[in-house]
Design a protein around this motif. Structure first.
Motif, short mmCIF file in Angstrom:
data_model
loop_
_atom_site.label_atom_id
_atom_site.label_comp_id
_atom_site.label_asym_id
_atom_site.label_seq_id
_atom_site.Cartn_x
_atom_site.Cartn_y
_atom_site.Cartn_z
N PHE B 109 0.84 -1.21 0.00
CA PHE B 109 0.00 0.00 0.00
C PHE B 109 0.87 1.26 0.00
CE2 PHE B 109 -2.32 2.84 3.20
CZ PHE B 109 -3.05 3.51 2.24
N GLN B 120 -7.86 6.70 3.50
CA GLN B 120 -7.25 5.71 2.60
C GLN B 120 -6.61 4.58 3.39
OE1 GLN B 120 -4.80 8.39 0.26
NE2 GLN B 120 -6.22 8.30 -1.47
N ASP B 122 -7.67 3.45 6.24
CA ASP B 122 -8.77 2.58 6.67
C ASP B 122 -9.29 1.71 5.52
OD1 ASP B 122 -8.52 3.61 9.15
OD2 ASP B 122 -10.34 4.83 9.12
N ALA B 123 -9.40 2.33 4.32
CA ALA B 123 -9.91 1.57 3.18
C ALA B 123 -8.92 0.48 2.77
CB ALA B 123 -10.19 2.50 2.00
N ALA B 124 -7.65 0.81 2.81
CA ALA B 124 -6.64 -0.17 2.38
C ALA B 124 -6.56 -1.35 3.34
CB ALA B 124 -5.27 0.49 2.28
N SER B 126 -9.00 -2.42 5.64
CA SER B 126 -10.22 -3.02 6.16
C SER B 126 -10.38 -4.48 5.76
CB SER B 126 -11.45 -2.23 5.70
OG SER B 126 -11.48 -0.97 6.33
N GLY B 127 -9.62 -4.92 4.78
CA GLY B 127 -9.67 -6.33 4.39
C GLY B 127 -8.72 -7.21 5.20
#
Lengths: 203, 152
Positions: B109, B120, B122-124, B126-127
């Motif tokens: 990332f 970003q 958090d979005a990167a 969250s998986g």
């Protein structure tokens, strides 16, 4: 008559899908399709476009794919806070292909697993905004060169024949419901609608 | 088939559809990469293929198309990757099971997005699940690693 076979594209790559992926692009003769038949074809096209296997990724301005359909319960954004970003491939955060890996060997049939095709997973362009849209709205979009990437109906059909992510909609694996009709029937409907002059119900 | 993992070529005799995760753990003995869910919903098995994070449980051996890097190849004890350094300094790990996946995700990332916003991050991430709930420390370590990489 124009005939396009794309069997070779996937025959070696995806033996499980190859049989369904042979698309023949053979439009009816010019002037041979009346308005009623054209609109009936459009209604079938809309059934496909609005089906979760297609619409879940056609989310317009949003960069969040949706999860909806019989196997998902109430519609909701893709789990794990997935954002495809301006890149539409998740380059700013987590690439779609981190989980939706490019798969040359036959798709992913695992229930709840990430769908995979022999191409890089991604969201469609913002202009192709279908999720939750009406038949009239999508019809207007699909025939508008400003919003369909400048494509004629023949070019739309050709696009359908080539894009393996679209083909996945008819062979989604796992417990997912496939899009209605078949890829070939969908391409045929697009050609019937095109030869009829791409009519919409609001015309 | 031939795989390049952590800079070394390996010949493995496996079925085409064996997940890369099993190749790494069972064939090559690289146990740092963990099995969590097997369906790309937890991130524990994250490795890099040509620098891009991939869930190794989802990638069939025959579909490997690029150099693989696992947690064992990201840095060395003598020369840690900036993300590993930040992880140690922040003492991120509790049980540690998810951490190699977390670190591999962050390294990829930050390579693509060296100055991420908090949203970003958090979005990167969250998986990548952490059952110990180390998320605040994970976020702090990512900010620290981004700073280290910018300064380097």
């Amino acid at each position: 008559m124009r005939i396009l076979l794309i069997a070779g594209l996937l025959a070696a790559a995806a033996p499980l899908m190859a049989a369904e992926d042979q698309v023949v692009i053979s439009p009816p003769a010019e002037g041979s399709v009346n308005l009623e038949t054209g609109l009936a074809a459009w209604d079938r096209i809309y059934e496909v476009a609005s089906h979760p296997r297609c619409s879940n990724c056609h989310v317009g301005d949003s960069d969040q794919p949706m999860w909806s359909g019989p196997s998902y319960g109430a519609p909701r954004p893709h789990g794990m806070n997935i954002r495809a970003g301006d890149s539409r491939i998740g380059a700013e955060t987590i690439p779609c292909r981190t989980c939706h890996v490019t798969n040359e060997t036959g798709g992913n049939d695992m229930p709840h697993g990430a769908p995979q095709v022999a191409d890089a997973w991604q969201l469609p362009p913002v202009e192709a905004d279908w999720f939750g849209r009406t038949s009239d709205e999508i019809c207007a979009q699909l025939r508008d060169p400003e919003r369909n990437d400048g494509r004629t109906f023949m070019e739309l059909a050709d696009h359908l024949g080539h894009d393996v992510i679209l083909h996945w909609a008819w062979n989604p694996g796992g417990t997912r419901e496939a899009a209605p009709y078949s890829l070939q029937e969908h391409v045929d409907d697009l050609l019937i609608w095109g030869v009829a002059g791409m009519p919409c119900h609001f015309d | 088939m031939k795989l390049r993992v952590n800079g070394k070529d390996h010949h493995v005799d496996v079925e085409d559809d064996m997940p890369l995760l099993w190749v790494l753990r069972d064939e090559l003995g690289l146990m740092g990469t963990k099995y969590g869910c097997g369906i790309a919903q937890c991130g524990a098995c994250t490795v890099h293929m040509d620098g891009i994070a991939v869930r190794s449980c989802q990638l069939a051996a025959a579909d490997v198309d690029g150099d693989i890097t696992t947690i064992e190849g990201l840095g060395t004890p003598e020369s840690l990757h900036a993300v590993q350094e930040a992880w140690v300094e922040t003492q991120v790990a509790q049980c540690g099971y998810c951490q190699s996946g977390q670190i591999m995700q962050v390294a990829s990332f930050l390579d693509m997005n060296p100055e991420p916003t908090d949203d970003q991050i958090d979005a990167a991430m969250s998986g990548n699940l952490c059952r110990c709930g180390a998320y605040p420390r994970i976020r702090a370590a990512i900010r620290s690693a981004a700073g280290k990489m910018a300064a380097a």
